[in-house]
Scaffold this motif. Structure first.
Motif, PDB file in Angstrom:
ATOM      1  N   GLY A  84       0.830  -1.188   0.000  1.00 33.12           N
ATOM      2  CA  GLY A  84       0.000   0.000   0.000  1.00 33.12           C
ATOM      3  C   GLY A  84       0.865   1.238   0.000  1.00 33.12           C
ATOM      4  N   LYS A  85       0.311   2.308   0.524  1.00 38.17           N
ATOM      5  CA  LYS A  85       0.983   3.605   0.473  1.00 38.17           C
ATOM      6  C   LYS A  85       2.281   3.614   1.270  1.00 38.17           C
ATOM      7  N   ALA A  86       2.308   2.965   2.444  1.00 39.92           N
ATOM      8  CA  ALA A  86       3.515   2.973   3.276  1.00 39.92           C
ATOM      9  C   ALA A  86       4.681   2.285   2.570  1.00 39.92           C
ATOM     10  N   VAL A  87       4.422   1.110   2.011  1.00 39.50           N
ATOM     11  CA  VAL A  87       5.480   0.386   1.302  1.00 39.50           C
ATOM     12  C   VAL A  87       5.947   1.180   0.098  1.00 39.50           C
ATOM     13  N   ARG A  88       5.016   1.779  -0.634  1.00 38.78           N
ATOM     14  CA  ARG A  88       5.406   2.566  -1.816  1.00 38.78           C
ATOM     15  C   ARG A  88       6.284   3.750  -1.430  1.00 38.78           C
ATOM     16  N   GLU A  89       6.019   4.352  -0.279  1.00 37.84           N
ATOM     17  CA  GLU A  89       6.849   5.486   0.148  1.00 37.84           C
ATOM     18  C   GLU A  89       8.240   5.025   0.591  1.00 37.84           C
ATOM     19  N   ILE A  90       8.334   3.822   1.170  1.00 39.79           N
ATOM     20  CA  ILE A  90       9.654   3.287   1.514  1.00 39.79           C
ATOM     21  C   ILE A  90      10.454   3.040   0.236  1.00 39.79           C
ATOM     22  N   VAL A  91       9.788   2.457  -0.763  1.00 38.55           N
ATOM     23  CA  VAL A  91      10.446   2.223  -2.054  1.00 38.55           C
ATOM     24  C   VAL A  91      10.947   3.543  -2.635  1.00 38.55           C
ATOM     25  N   SER A  92      10.126   4.586  -2.524  1.00 38.80           N
ATOM     26  CA  SER A  92      10.505   5.897  -3.048  1.00 38.80           C
ATOM     27  C   SER A  92      11.749   6.441  -2.339  1.00 38.80           C
ATOM     28  N   LEU A  93      11.854   6.205  -1.030  1.00 39.75           N
ATOM     29  CA  LEU A  93      13.038   6.650  -0.285  1.00 39.75           C
ATOM     30  C   LEU A  93      14.302   6.023  -0.862  1.00 39.75           C
ATOM     31  N   PHE A  94      14.246   4.730  -1.146  1.00 39.78           N
ATOM     32  CA  PHE A  94      15.414   4.038  -1.699  1.00 39.78           C
ATOM     33  C   PHE A  94      15.658   4.439  -3.155  1.00 39.78           C
ATOM     34  N   ARG A  95      14.589   4.596  -3.908  1.00 40.88           N
ATOM     35  CA  ARG A  95      14.734   4.944  -5.327  1.00 40.88           C
ATOM     36  C   ARG A  95      15.429   6.300  -5.498  1.00 40.88           C
ATOM     37  N   HIS A  96      15.155   7.228  -4.572  1.00 35.75           N
ATOM     38  CA  HIS A  96      15.712   8.573  -4.675  1.00 35.75           C
ATOM     39  C   HIS A  96      16.925   8.789  -3.766  1.00 35.75           C
ATOM     40  N   GLY A  97      17.405   7.710  -3.123  1.00 36.41           N
ATOM     41  CA  GLY A  97      18.602   7.815  -2.283  1.00 36.41           C
ATOM     42  C   GLY A  97      18.430   8.752  -1.112  1.00 36.41           C
ATOM     43  N   ASP A  98      17.246   8.718  -0.494  1.00 35.52           N
ATOM     44  CA  ASP A  98      16.953   9.601   0.630  1.00 35.52           C
ATOM     45  C   ASP A  98      17.893   9.318   1.802  1.00 35.52           C
ATOM     46  N   GLU A  99      18.287  10.388   2.510  1.00 35.72           N
ATOM     47  CA  GLU A  99      19.224  10.238   3.629  1.00 35.72           C
ATOM     48  C   GLU A  99      18.667   9.371   4.743  1.00 35.72           C
ATOM     49  N   ARG A 100      17.330   9.249   4.815  1.00 37.56           N
ATOM     50  CA  ARG A 100      16.734   8.456   5.896  1.00 37.56           C
ATOM     51  C   ARG A 100      17.032   6.968   5.763  1.00 37.56           C
ATOM     52  N   ILE A 101      17.452   6.512   4.591  1.00 32.63           N
ATOM     53  CA  ILE A 101      17.738   5.082   4.406  1.00 32.63           C
ATOM     54  C   ILE A 101      19.206   4.846   4.052  1.00 32.63           C
ATOM     55  N   SER A 102      20.014   5.905   4.011  1.00 31.77           N
ATOM     56  CA  SER A 102      21.404   5.772   3.570  1.00 31.77           C
ATOM     57  C   SER A 102      22.218   4.820   4.433  1.00 31.77           C
ATOM     58  N   GLY A 103      21.882   4.737   5.717  1.00 32.64           N
ATOM     59  CA  GLY A 103      22.638   3.860   6.617  1.00 32.64           C
ATOM     60  C   GLY A 103      22.564   2.390   6.270  1.00 32.64           C
ATOM     61  N   PHE A 104      21.510   1.981   5.553  1.00 36.41           N
ATOM     62  CA  PHE A 104      21.387   0.577   5.158  1.00 36.41           C
ATOM     63  C   PHE A 104      22.362   0.206   4.040  1.00 36.41           C
ATOM     64  N   LEU A 105      22.906   1.209   3.361  1.00 33.08           N
ATOM     65  CA  LEU A 105      23.724   0.942   2.172  1.00 33.08           C
ATOM     66  C   LEU A 105      25.214   1.142   2.427  1.00 33.08           C
ATOM     67  N   ASN A 106      25.615   1.176   3.689  1.00 39.60           N
ATOM     68  CA  ASN A 106      27.021   1.422   4.026  1.00 39.60           C
ATOM     69  C   ASN A 106      27.962   0.379   3.450  1.00 39.60           C
ATOM     70  N   ASN A 107      27.511  -0.863   3.339  1.00 37.24           N
ATOM     71  CA  ASN A 107      28.397  -1.928   2.867  1.00 37.24           C
ATOM     72  C   ASN A 107      28.365  -2.114   1.352  1.00 37.24           C
ATOM     73  N   ILE A 108      27.490  -1.381   0.654  1.00 41.29           N
ATOM     74  CA  ILE A 108      27.443  -1.455  -0.798  1.00 41.29           C
ATOM     75  C   ILE A 108      28.590  -0.614  -1.361  1.00 41.29           C
ATOM     76  N   ASP A 109      29.515  -1.254  -2.095  1.00 36.14           N
ATOM     77  CA  ASP A 109      30.664  -0.506  -2.629  1.00 36.14           C
ATOM     78  C   ASP A 109      30.721  -0.537  -4.156  1.00 36.14           C
ATOM     79  N   ARG A 110      29.770  -1.233  -4.780  1.00 39.74           N
ATOM     80  CA  ARG A 110      29.703  -1.250  -6.238  1.00 39.74           C
ATOM     81  C   ARG A 110      28.270  -0.906  -6.634  1.00 39.74           C
ATOM     82  N   LEU A 111      28.087   0.195  -7.341  1.00 38.19           N
ATOM     83  CA  LEU A 111      26.764   0.628  -7.738  1.00 38.19           C
ATOM     84  C   LEU A 111      26.220  -0.232  -8.869  1.00 38.19           C
TER      85      LEU A 111
END
Length: 309
Positions: A279-306
């Motif tokens: 629903g709307k909540a999940v879609r907004e979480i997806v949007s945070l990741f899609r746009h590289g929002d700072e609120r989710i940046s901490g989950f991607l600390n170990n990603i070193d290859r885009l």
């Protein structure tokens, strides 16, 4: 007898410990208050208050009812907004799962805090799983979104993916480990003599994966990445760690990176969400990741290859 006025009258008497004080605050007569409470007790068939000439105290049943009344009235007060949220397409329950490789306690707390403020009537549950256990949660559990499924292709047509990129792996040992004195590329025969530190795959239905283990090699299983890191620092065993996680320890000399035969290949990870149960909540979480929002940046600390463009 369980109308709002009766419940609020009961709460007022219970909290003020006085029929007269309750009557005064409710702009009623003490007799009216006493009569309403008496009717409530008769309807329930049990005493709610112990009365003396000077005091009014709750019975055990009264204490229990007081707790329930607060819950009921809070639910009634919140119901209009909750129903409005449901009509707007917001889920009542959202279950999220995070790959152990990406789990970050501060990032998790930050995301949950934002979600709780944004969707105050939605219940959120966050789980942490390892390797195929993340896919297992999406395919067989009641989870709508996963932060870090393995791979860049979906295992189901009902699940959408957004690739994050890859985690690179580095073989590390402690400076005081016996292998630290060996030169050149380390072969399997040399490595097999020492324990591999691994985190067990948490999948229940899908085939479990083993991160790295040689035939005949002893394995020590630990519950999470932080414990695995500490075991490497202590010299307990050998194995691979995410590059971004272990690089500061390599730079400080607390760990040594070595070249080995059959290097571990990079691990592609993706965001995954259910097409049918989002629903709307999940879609907004997806949007945070899609746009590289700072609120989710901490989950991607170990990603070193885009991911590739």
């Amino acid at each position: 007898m369980f109308d709002q006025e009766t419940l609020r009258t009961f709460i007022r008497v219970a909290e003020s410990r006085s029929f007269s004080k309750a009557a005064e605050s409710l702009h009623k007569t003490p007799a009216a208050i006493s009569y309403r409470i008496k009717m409530l007790e008769e309807h329930l068939g049990t005493l709610l208050f112990l009365r003396t000439t000077r005091t009014v105290t709750l019975t055990p049943a009264g204490n229990h009812l007081l707790e329930r009344c607060h819950q009921w009235l809070s639910w009634i007060d919140a119901m209009p907004d909750e129903l409005s949220q449901i009509n707007d397409g917001v889920e009542r329950q959202v279950n999220l799962v995070v790959n152990n490789l990406l789990y970050n306690a501060a990032a998790a707390a930050r995301l949950l805090s934002w979600l709780n403020q944004r969707f105050p009537f939605t219940q959120f549950q966050l789980s942490r799983q390892v390797y195929m256990g993340v896919w297992d949660s999406m395919l067989y559990g009641d989870f709508q979104l996963a932060i870090g499924v393995t791979g860049s292709e979906s295992l189901s047509n009902s699940i959408s993916l957004l690739p994050f990129g890859e985690i690179s792996w580095v073989f590390v040992i402690a400076p005081h480990h016996p292998l630290a004195a060996k030169s050149g590329t380390l072969g399997e025969a040399q490595l097999r003599a020492y324990s591999a530190i691994n985190i067990e795959d948490t999948s229940r239905n899908l085939t479990k994966r083993v991160a790295w283990l040689l035939s005949g090699q002893k394995e020590i299983k630990v519950p999470d990445m932080q414990t695995k890191l500490e075991c490497h620092l202590d010299g307990l065993g050998v194995g691979f760690l995410p590059k971004n996680l272990c690089q500061p320890y390599i730079d400080s000399g607390q760990l040594i990176a070595r070249d080995v035969e059959n290097r571990r290949q990079p691990s592609p990870l993706s965001l995954a969400w259910s097409k049918e149960r989002s629903g709307k909540a999940v879609r907004e979480i997806v949007s945070l990741f899609r746009h590289g929002d700072e609120r989710i940046s901490g989950f991607l600390n170990n990603i070193d290859r885009l991911p590739p463009l």
